[in-house]
Write an enzyme that holds these catalytic residues in place. Structure first.
Site, short mmCIF file in Angstrom:
data_model
loop_
_atom_site.label_atom_id
_atom_site.label_comp_id
_atom_site.label_asym_id
_atom_site.label_seq_id
_atom_site.Cartn_x
_atom_site.Cartn_y
_atom_site.Cartn_z
N HIS A 72 40.09 -25.17 47.08
CA HIS A 72 40.49 -25.33 45.68
C HIS A 72 41.49 -24.24 45.35
O HIS A 72 41.24 -23.38 44.51
CB HIS A 72 39.26 -25.28 44.76
CG HIS A 72 39.28 -26.37 43.73
ND1 HIS A 72 38.81 -26.21 42.47
CD2 HIS A 72 39.71 -27.64 43.80
CE1 HIS A 72 38.95 -27.33 41.80
NE2 HIS A 72 39.50 -28.22 42.58
N HIS B 165 46.70 -34.96 48.97
CA HIS B 165 45.33 -34.52 48.75
C HIS B 165 44.32 -35.59 49.16
O HIS B 165 43.30 -35.30 49.76
CB HIS B 165 45.15 -34.18 47.27
CG HIS B 165 43.86 -33.49 46.97
ND1 HIS B 165 43.78 -32.14 46.80
CD2 HIS B 165 42.62 -33.97 46.82
CE1 HIS B 165 42.53 -31.82 46.56
NE2 HIS B 165 41.80 -32.91 46.57
#
Lengths: 271, 967
Positions: free
Chosen positions: B303, B232
């Site tokens: 997300h 990430h």
């Protein structure tokens, strides 16, 4: 006092239409300040130094509990005297969307319904409300509005104007029929939702289920205006959803006149 | 003492919330319920007497016109007993979940002059009228009323205390992890148990580092390293080595790619070398020039995993996060608009096809849309457009892309942390929210994810972020800080780690303001509590900085300073809990080589039936989920706040036509604007990701051209959502898409300025994993010199000529039309950048000269859909001839011309008197007049054989298009 119209655009946590509201007044030459409620409560800034109080749209305090409630209480409890003085000085107040919800919940609108008395004379007591849309959701859409009443804010507007609404709690409900009748009798209804031709609307022309399709009201004097639709969002010609392909009549859109009226009233009466 | 207050509607007032729940009950297939009533419950703790509580109810919590109240001391409260025909269910937030209403109520009580309430909790009580079984009640709780990740059903028998429970105050002890002597198996166990998501090579590298130091790491050091090295935060796949195997002319070839990002995306931008690109790839967002005084910046984030588990909270914090990216670009930009793109499984998916541990796609969609609405609207940032695509493969793993654009003065683009600057954290307090979010999104979702990773999901507080925005722009304009970054994934660890990368940082974790006691030092450090920004502030400015934030009621605190020692040093209660070299943290991770393999799928086209009723087919295509109206979504977003809206997502005679790019003027009174668009089509990628990339770029650019935006002022963003990159086939398709991105960005002359990747989008169940289709989103931003010259897509004048500009080919692969026939097809649409640019430039000229009445791009659904949309948006009819279309294809089929999705085409309306001038602009471009705009409600298309193949009313086309998502 200076020879310039001074506008206070009130803001606090969650206010978000302060920029475009300030721009609308500034366009017509006013001196505009965006002031946090904290500075009014601390008396760093005094309401009496301004001619127009504008409470713009937004989600003050997140619409927590219900829209407008918390700021309405702050105004009523902590700035009630200043507001009463401001109103008695024949100055102007406008509340748009969340600003309208605040004025209503603070009892500033529709205010005293007896035409003979000043608006603030009876103290601030809530007699109408703006509650959840019948559709149960937030909706952003353009509405045709029939203009009525005798407010300084609505002078020279065409019979039907086109403004967008963007709210979840815009259904106008009076506490009882007597209040509704008084509003109508006193010419306090300023805007009602209508069809594009000015006729009785159906959903979604009537976006929220308001009683008698009421979209905006004034106090008995017409100097305090509250409305759910956003005139500042149809300030320029190109803001309207149908501008492309229409003949351009000028730089500005339907909403601009509302702000111009405010400025001109002050220039004509209080400067 | 705790008071329990119930607020309910007066007799005769329409219960909007109850009505909403009622609809969801019916959706569940429960038909025995005839009414639902919702009561708002507040529990307030404090030294308040009966009179005070009465006042609170009357003046704060109740609307006197529509509502009524009752209250009691909590311990005397007798819950309603369930009856045969009435069931009462109360839902409250789990401890530790942020509920912004709590703070507002406490403030409201203070404003009433009644002193301090020490705590407030909210709950909702649902009265369900009608008989339901216990099983149905459970279903209702789990599927509609509560999400167990953040909420629970209140059991009144359990609450008898006079005080709210508080988090325990843990004894402080520095924990060291037994790492340096661990064997491989033990290392992997540490990685797994600690949710570190590190592989063996990485664990061994950490082990070697600490062996050299001669000590074991603390838990905090290990977690900080895992966070910094997470997919990430570090984008290991894109920056690492890839061994790529592919076929060329029948031969298998292999090639080593060193840093996929640099060799494709970044390379395109470097080659294009546009002067107006101000800051690309190294900041939170890409920055380009807007006008003489200002720049604009654009970022799109994803997300996905949080939205899969808790759609509202996931999307909510997704928006909040990308907005903070913009706030943290340069020295801070002011957000001016959002664009959001979602991928879901179809909302009518059968319950039996919904895998265990996942939510029904309709619920996911409703939750995601609410989350975006809540955050975007409350922040006062218009959500000006977006896209939603549906495919069954997104069932376990929906995609949520959140984009935001900001504007900033030209002298605020660059930041520099100075030695000795103080570290100031401002905004929300730190709690136990979102622990392990960064590492969690670097692994696959499983049936257990909702249990194990529930801490990774949070709810946002948009008003807090709005306050931070208001305060920081004042501080920015006064020049009070030297650098800023957002607290996103990885929390303070990521933000401070990044800012202190070259200088080093010293932080006293005791100074970080907490929501509640009981957090460990490592939790304080990696918590992903929302709405926080980190500033680097020269010591002399600290006092004024704190004052500015206080004036907006935002908490700001000095927690440390940047040292110049090139180390990350953390202290807690006097002891050091972290002491690592910044160089190791940021450069020390092993460069991993992954394997990638691309094989073209073996596809066979079904033969289309000879005779098809094209009236029926067109209506079916109009109502396809990927084409139909998204009005239900769009209207819930405020797309006009800030007052600069010029081209809205829905426009035309009845405000129901789907526009191409949206246009806004960020500076009121100026004619200068920006146009925003998106290109996405996962079905093309299922055939060939390379051409998907080309089509996505073409679509994003084409939409801006359609409104009149100049092609030479367009910048784009890439956003890759893919499956597990450790699997060679997934990674192979990713490489192929990235190579397409390079090729076509250069071909179209549109530089990438920022991007994002979200990998591991797979859902594992019973050892079987399902990957999402590799999904590329290209988002574009164009600078528009004069918005008054832009055009919209609705037909304007009867009698106008209808042009199709650009050639139509037999490219039905991945087309929506074939999907309605249950086929994928083979011929994926291919782009020809040279021809496309010629077309787009010619149309730019024609628009600028005012020769165009209306223009709309041909995309999903092809020419027929484009014509239909322009017709009903303008409330005008159409006569069109298929044989007039410039068509290059072997088989002369009406349906192929009508529904083929060949890119780079636009439909243009031109007044007859402007025909010559318009055609003069189109020299060298393929085009033809195919019909006329009619002053009638009829939509008529003639086929190759001069026969009428479509004859419909525009109202029916519009209705078919609106009906599917009219919820």
């Amino acid at each position: 006092m200076e020879k310039n119209v001074k506008v206070l655009v009130l803001r606090t946590a969650g206010t978000n239409c302060d920029g475009e509201t300030a721009n609308a007044f500034a366009h017509f030459g006013a001196t505009v300040e965006r002031v946090h409620i904290k500075r009014l409560r601390n008396r760093e800034v005094l309401l009496k130094d301004y001619h127009i109080l504008a409470i713009p749209g937004g989600f003050t305090y997140g619409d927590d509990i219900e829209s407008g409630r918390i700021l309405a209480n702050e105004l009523r409890i902590h700035l009630g005297d200043d507001l009463a003085q401001f109103i008695n000085d024949k100055k102007l107040i406008v509340g748009i969307c969340n600003g309208f919800q605040i004025l209503v919940k603070a009892g500033i609108l529709p205010g005293n319904l007896d035409k003979g008395q000043a608006a603030a004379a009876a103290g601030f007591k809530q007699t109408v409300t703006l509650t959840n849309n019948d559709s149960g959701k937030f909706e952003d859409r353009w509405s045709y509005l029939k203009v009525s009443g005798e407010s300084v804010w609505t002078k020279n507007l065409p019979k039907v104007v086109y403004f967008p609404v963007a709210h979840a709690e815009g259904k106008f409900v009076p506490s009882d029929n007597a209040v509704l009748e008084a509003l109508k009798h006193n010419q306090q209804v300023a805007f009602t939702y209508c069809s594009s031709e000015g006729n009785a609307p159906v959903y979604p022309e009537a976006p929220n289920g308001s009683i008698e399709h009421i979209a905006g009201i004034t106090d008995v004097t017409g100097r305090i205006l509250g409305l759910m639709p956003h005139p500042e969002r149809h300030f320029y010609f190109e803001n309207s959803p149908g501008w492309n392909g229409q003949t351009k009549k000028g730089l500005l859109g339907d909403g601009a006149q509302v702000f111009k009226n405010g400025i001109e009233y002050i220039k004509g009466n209080l400067l | 003492m705790i008071w329990r207050i119930e607020i309910f509607n007066k007799e005769g007032v329409f219960d909007v919330q109850g009505d909403g729940v009622m609809r969801s009950v019916v959706d569940l297939g429960i038909h025995s319920v005839h009414k639902v009533e919702v009561t708002q419950v507040y529990s307030i703790e404090g030294e308040l007497d009966h009179n005070a509580v009465t006042k609170i109810c009357k003046e704060l919590l109740t609307d006197p016109i529509t509502q009524d109240f009752k209250f009691t001391v909590q311990k005397d409260f007798l819950p309603t007993v369930n009856l045969e025909e009435l069931r009462v269910i109360e839902i409250a937030y789990n401890p530790g979940v942020m509920d912004p209403v709590e703070y507002s109520v406490i403030k409201g009580i203070r404003d009433l002059g009644l002193g301090e309430a020490s705590g407030v909790k909210t709950a909702k009580e649902y009265k369900i009228f009608g008989h339901i079984t216990d099983g149905q009640a459970d279903t209702l709780v789990n599927k509609v009323l509560a999400n167990k990740i953040i909420q629970h059903q209140v059991d009144h028998a359990q609450i008898r205390s006079d005080h709210f429970a508080t988090m325990g105050n843990a004894e402080h002890e520095v924990i060291s992890v037994d790492l340096i002597d661990a064997k491989d198996k033990a290392l992997m166990k540490l990685s797994k148990d600690g949710q570190l998501f590190l592989n063996i090579e990485e664990m061994k590298t950490i082990q070697a580092y600490f062996k050299k130091l001669g000590r074991n790491p603390t838990d905090c050091e290990l977690e900080t390293t895992a966070q910094t090295w997470s997919e990430h935060c570090f984008h290991k796949t894109f920056r690492g080595n890839i061994e790529f195997e592919y076929k060329e002319k029948g031969k298998t070839k292999k090639r080593l790619i060193k840093n996929l990002l640099k060799s494709t995306i970044v390379k395109a931008t470097q080659e294009l070398d546009k002067k107006w690109c101000v800051s690309v790839f190294h900041d939170n967002a890409g920055v380009i020039e807007f006008d003489k005084e200002s720049n604009v910046c654009f970022k799109v984030e994803t997300h996905n995993h949080p939205s899969a588990l808790e759609p509202f909270g996931g999307a909510n914090t997704g928006i909040g996060g990308v907005i903070r990216d913009i706030l943290g670009t340069g020295l801070g930009a002011k957000p001016i608009c959002s664009t959001d793109v979602f991928c879901f499984a179809p909302p009518d998916t059968d319950w039996k096809d919904v895998p265990a541990g996942t939510l029904h796609p309709k619920r996911v969609m409703k939750g995601v849309v609410s989350g975006v609405r809540d955050y975007g609207n409350k922040m006062g940032i218009p959500t000006i457009n977006g896209a939603i695509i549906f495919d069954p493969l997104y069932i376990g793993n929906p995609l949520v892309y959140c984009g935001n654009v900001g504007i900033m003065p030209k002298n605020k683009v660059f930041k520099k942390v100075n030695k000795g600057d103080c570290i100031v954290v401002a905004g929300g307090r730190t709690g136990r929210d979102g622990i392990h979010g960064a590492t969690f999104s670097s692994g696959e979702l499983t049936t257990d994810s909702e249990v194990v990773s529930s801490g990774a999901v949070q709810i946002g507080d948009p008003i807090q972020e709005k306050k931070v925005l208001d305060a920081m722009l004042i501080a920015r304009d006064r020049g009070l800080y030297s650098a800023v970054t957002d607290c996103g994934a990885g929390g303070l660890s990521s933000a401070v780690g990044e800012m202190g990368q070259t200088l080093g940082a010293w932080v006293d974790l005791d100074k970080v303001p907490l929501k509640y006691q009981g957090l460990n030092y490592d939790e304080i450090w990696i918590s992903e509590s929302q709405e926080r920004m980190v500033f680097s502030v020269p010591e002399k400015n600290v006092d004024e900085m704190l004052k500015v934030f206080a004036s907006e009621n935002v908490e700001a605190t000095v927690i440390g300073y940047f040292t110049g020692k090139k180390k990350l040093e953390l202290y807690y209660r006097g002891s050091q809990v972290c002491d690592i070299d910044m160089e190791f943290l940021h450069e020390g991770n092993p460069r991993i080589t992954k394997k990638a393999k691309w094989t073209a799928p073996k596809l066979k086209a079904k033969k289309l039936p000879a005779k098809i009723d094209l009236n029926e087919k067109l209506l079916e295509v109009m109502g396809h989920y990927n084409i139909c109206s998204k009005e239900w979504v769009i209207r819930q977003y405020d797309h006009e706040v800030q007052g600069g809206s010029i081209i809205k997502p829905l426009i035309g005679k009845n405000c129901d036509g789907p526009s191409d790019a949206s246009v806004i003027t960020p500076k009121l009174g100026s004619k200068k604007g920006i146009a925003i668009s998106n290109g996405i089509n996962a079905r093309y990628g299922m055939i060939d990701p390379y051409w998907m990339a080309g089509n996505c770029i073409d679509e994003a650019v084409r939409q801006i051209v359609a409104v009149g935006g100049a092609i030479d002022r367009i910048a784009i963003l890439d956003n890759f959502c893919w499956g597990n990159p450790d699997k060679p086939d997934r990674l192979g398709s990713l490489v192929r898409a990235a190579e397409g991105c390079y090729k076509f960005a250069v071909g179209y002359g549109v530089p990438f300025i920022s991007g994002k990747d979200s990998l591991y989008n797979e859902y594992a169940q019973n050892k079987k994993t399902t990957a999402i289709p590799g999904t590329l989103l290209i988002s574009a931003i164009g600078i528009v010199d004069d918005v008054s010259k832009t055009v919209t897509m609705n037909f304007k004048k009867p009698g106008s000529l209808i042009y199709v500009v650009g050639e139509t080919r037999d490219e039905m692969g991945g087309a929506v039309y074939l999907d309605t026939c249950g086929d994928m097809g083979v011929n994926v649409p291919q782009v020809d950048p040279k021809a496309a640019i010629k077309t787009f430039k010619a149309l730019n000229q024609a628009t600028a000269k005012g020769l165009v009445n209306a223009m709309h791009d041909c995309s999903d659904g092809g020419l027929a859909v484009t014509l239909a949309e322009m017709a009903f948006a303008g409330n005008l009819g159409v006569t069109a001839r298929i044989d007039k279309v410039v068509y290059k294809g072997k088989e002369k089929r009406d349906d192929v011309v009508m529904f083929s999705e060949t890119p780079s085409r636009l439909v243009v309306e031109v007044s007859p008197e402007k025909q010559k001038k318009f055609e003069a602009e189109l020299k060298g471009v393929k085009y033809s007049v195919i019909g006329r705009v009619e002053n009638s409600p009829e939509f008529v298309i003639y086929g190759f054989k001069q026969n009428v193949v479509v004859n419909l009313f525009i109202q029916d086309l519009c209705e078919a298009w609106k009906q599917p998502l009219r919820w």
